[in-house]
Design a protein around this motif. Structure first.
Motif, PDB file in Angstrom:
ATOM      1  N   GLY A  41       0.809  -1.209   0.000  1.00 59.68           N
ATOM      2  CA  GLY A  41       0.000   0.000   0.000  1.00 59.68           C
ATOM      3  C   GLY A  41       0.841   1.257   0.000  1.00 59.68           C
ATOM      4  O   GLY A  41       2.072   1.206  -0.040  1.00 59.68           O
ATOM      5  N   CYS A  42       0.170   2.387   0.040  1.00 61.32           N
ATOM      6  CA  CYS A  42       0.867   3.681   0.069  1.00 61.32           C
ATOM      7  C   CYS A  42       1.246   4.022   1.513  1.00 61.32           C
ATOM      8  O   CYS A  42       0.555   3.638   2.457  1.00 61.32           O
ATOM      9  N   SER A  43       2.331   4.783   1.644  1.00 64.54           N
ATOM     10  CA  SER A  43       2.780   5.214   2.974  1.00 64.54           C
ATOM     11  C   SER A  43       1.833   6.224   3.613  1.00 64.54           C
ATOM     12  O   SER A  43       1.958   6.522   4.804  1.00 64.54           O
ATOM     13  N   ASP A  44       0.907   6.755   2.831  1.00 66.22           N
ATOM     14  CA  ASP A  44      -0.037   7.773   3.317  1.00 66.22           C
ATOM     15  C   ASP A  44      -0.622   7.374   4.677  1.00 66.22           C
ATOM     16  O   ASP A  44      -1.108   6.252   4.850  1.00 66.22           O
ATOM     17  N   SER A  45      -0.592   8.309   5.616  1.00 63.93           N
ATOM     18  CA  SER A  45      -1.008   8.025   7.000  1.00 63.93           C
ATOM     19  C   SER A  45      -2.491   7.687   7.125  1.00 63.93           C
ATOM     20  O   SER A  45      -2.929   7.154   8.139  1.00 63.93           O
ATOM     21  N   VAL A  66       5.764   5.143  -0.996  1.00 65.03           N
ATOM     22  CA  VAL A  66       5.049   6.247  -1.630  1.00 65.03           C
ATOM     23  C   VAL A  66       4.440   5.761  -2.949  1.00 65.03           C
ATOM     24  O   VAL A  66       5.155   5.279  -3.837  1.00 65.03           O
ATOM     25  N   ALA A  67       3.121   5.816  -3.034  1.00 67.86           N
ATOM     26  CA  ALA A  67       2.349   5.484  -4.240  1.00 67.86           C
ATOM     27  C   ALA A  67       2.312   3.985  -4.568  1.00 67.86           C
ATOM     28  O   ALA A  67       2.091   3.616  -5.713  1.00 67.86           O
ATOM     29  N   ASN A  68       2.553   3.147  -3.541  1.00 66.72           N
ATOM     30  CA  ASN A  68       2.425   1.674  -3.712  1.00 66.72           C
ATOM     31  C   ASN A  68       3.001   1.160  -5.030  1.00 66.72           C
ATOM     32  O   ASN A  68       2.291   0.581  -5.851  1.00 66.72           O
ATOM     33  N   GLY A  97      -3.987   1.020  -3.800  1.00 71.50           N
ATOM     34  CA  GLY A  97      -3.718   2.447  -3.933  1.00 71.50           C
ATOM     35  C   GLY A  97      -4.850   3.233  -3.294  1.00 71.50           C
ATOM     36  O   GLY A  97      -5.739   2.663  -2.670  1.00 71.50           O
ATOM     37  N   HIS A  98      -4.797   4.528  -3.436  1.00 70.00           N
ATOM     38  CA  HIS A  98      -5.896   5.339  -2.896  1.00 70.00           C
ATOM     39  C   HIS A  98      -6.060   6.602  -3.718  1.00 70.00           C
ATOM     40  O   HIS A  98      -5.091   7.167  -4.217  1.00 70.00           O
ATOM     41  N   TYR A  99      -7.331   7.012  -3.847  1.00 70.45           N
ATOM     42  CA  TYR A  99      -7.623   8.269  -4.536  1.00 70.45           C
ATOM     43  C   TYR A  99      -7.012   9.427  -3.741  1.00 70.45           C
ATOM     44  O   TYR A  99      -6.856   9.346  -2.526  1.00 70.45           O
ATOM     45  N   GLY A 100      -6.621  10.456  -4.435  1.00 69.01           N
ATOM     46  CA  GLY A 100      -5.995  11.601  -3.772  1.00 69.01           C
ATOM     47  C   GLY A 100      -4.559  11.323  -3.362  1.00 69.01           C
ATOM     48  O   GLY A 100      -4.023  11.976  -2.466  1.00 69.01           O
ATOM     49  N   CYS A 101      -3.916  10.335  -4.013  1.00 71.97           N
ATOM     50  CA  CYS A 101      -2.543   9.959  -3.645  1.00 71.97           C
ATOM     51  C   CYS A 101      -1.562  11.062  -4.043  1.00 71.97           C
ATOM     52  O   CYS A 101      -1.459  11.423  -5.221  1.00 71.97           O
ATOM     53  N   GLY A 102      -0.851  11.595  -3.047  1.00 74.33           N
ATOM     54  CA  GLY A 102       0.101  12.680  -3.304  1.00 74.33           C
ATOM     55  C   GLY A 102       1.211  12.272  -4.252  1.00 74.33           C
ATOM     56  O   GLY A 102       1.696  13.088  -5.040  1.00 74.33           O
ATOM     57  N   GLY A 103       1.607  11.006  -4.188  1.00 77.37           N
ATOM     58  CA  GLY A 103       2.670  10.527  -5.068  1.00 77.37           C
ATOM     59  C   GLY A 103       2.232  10.548  -6.523  1.00 77.37           C
ATOM     60  O   GLY A 103       2.985  10.945  -7.416  1.00 77.37           O
TER      61      GLY A 103
END
Ligand code: CO
Length: 210
Positions: A41-45, A66-68, A97-103
């Protein structure tokens, strides 16, 4: 109280609460690890694997970056993958992944952010491969959302390119690969793509001596 002490206090409360509910909880958990799932997955908290799947510790082996992204030369990811597939014998590998991913958003922009630009450069390649489709979406949020989805499925494909997955498919008929995307706004996971064990991949990526 220092801000980081909130985490230590939280941990003390967590441990006490778990033991109050089940005195043998940590003893049992410490004795065996047999997760059936590897999560990339993404590192996003905001996208913690166990919380968003409502699963307790012990059920999911987790790798996040970052960005899986699945990159063939990333020894960190490959170590996690090999251990999960060959030692833990997981049945499923999930790229979420996730929508709104900063990466992904950064990869769509022309801003240089430092070393992270090198890390996400392969997402620019995915954009380039799918430029007609992505640029055909006029709403920028929807355009980014589509690239998030394309990125997930590309990373699932990248997993199938590894000798680790190809050998496991040939010898053990597992794991199945799955591509999911998580919505920050509604907390829901959407399934995007699957590659069951043994799925066809482009012949140029197939190893014939595993
Ligand atoms: Co992200």
């Amino acid at each position: 109280m220092k801000d980081y002490e909130r985490l230590l206090n939280g941990n003390r409360d967590y441990a006490a609460e778990m033991v109050a509910k089940d005195p043998d909880y940590f003893k049992r958990l410490s004795e065996i690890q047999r997760p059936e799932f590897l999560w990339i997955g993404c590192s996003d908290s905001r996208v913690p694997a166990n919380e968003i799947t409502n699963t307790p510790p012990g059920e999911i082996f987790v790798h996040r970056n970052v960005a899986n992204i699945v990159i063939q030369t990333d020894s960190n990811l490959l170590s996690v993958l090999q251990y999960a597939v060959e030692v833990l014998e997981v049945k499923h590998v999930i790229v979420c992944g996730h929508y709104g991913c900063g990466g992904v958003l950064a990869a769509m922009s022309n801003h240089h952010l430092g070393v992270v630009n090198k890390w996400i450069s392969s997402i620019k390649d995915i954009y380039r491969f799918h430029r007609a489709e992505v640029d055909g979406i006029s709403n920028m949020d929807e355009r980014a959302a589509r690239l998030v989805e394309l990125n997930v499925c590309e990373q699932v494909n990248n997993l199938a390119k590894t000798s680790i997955i190809q050998r496991a498919w040939k010898v053990n008929k597992r794991p199945d690969l799955h591509g999911w995307v998580y919505g920050l706004k509604d907390g829901r996971i959407k399934t995007l793509c699957d590659m069951p064990a043994g799925s066809a991949i482009d012949p140029i990526y197939q190893f014939d001596n595993l």
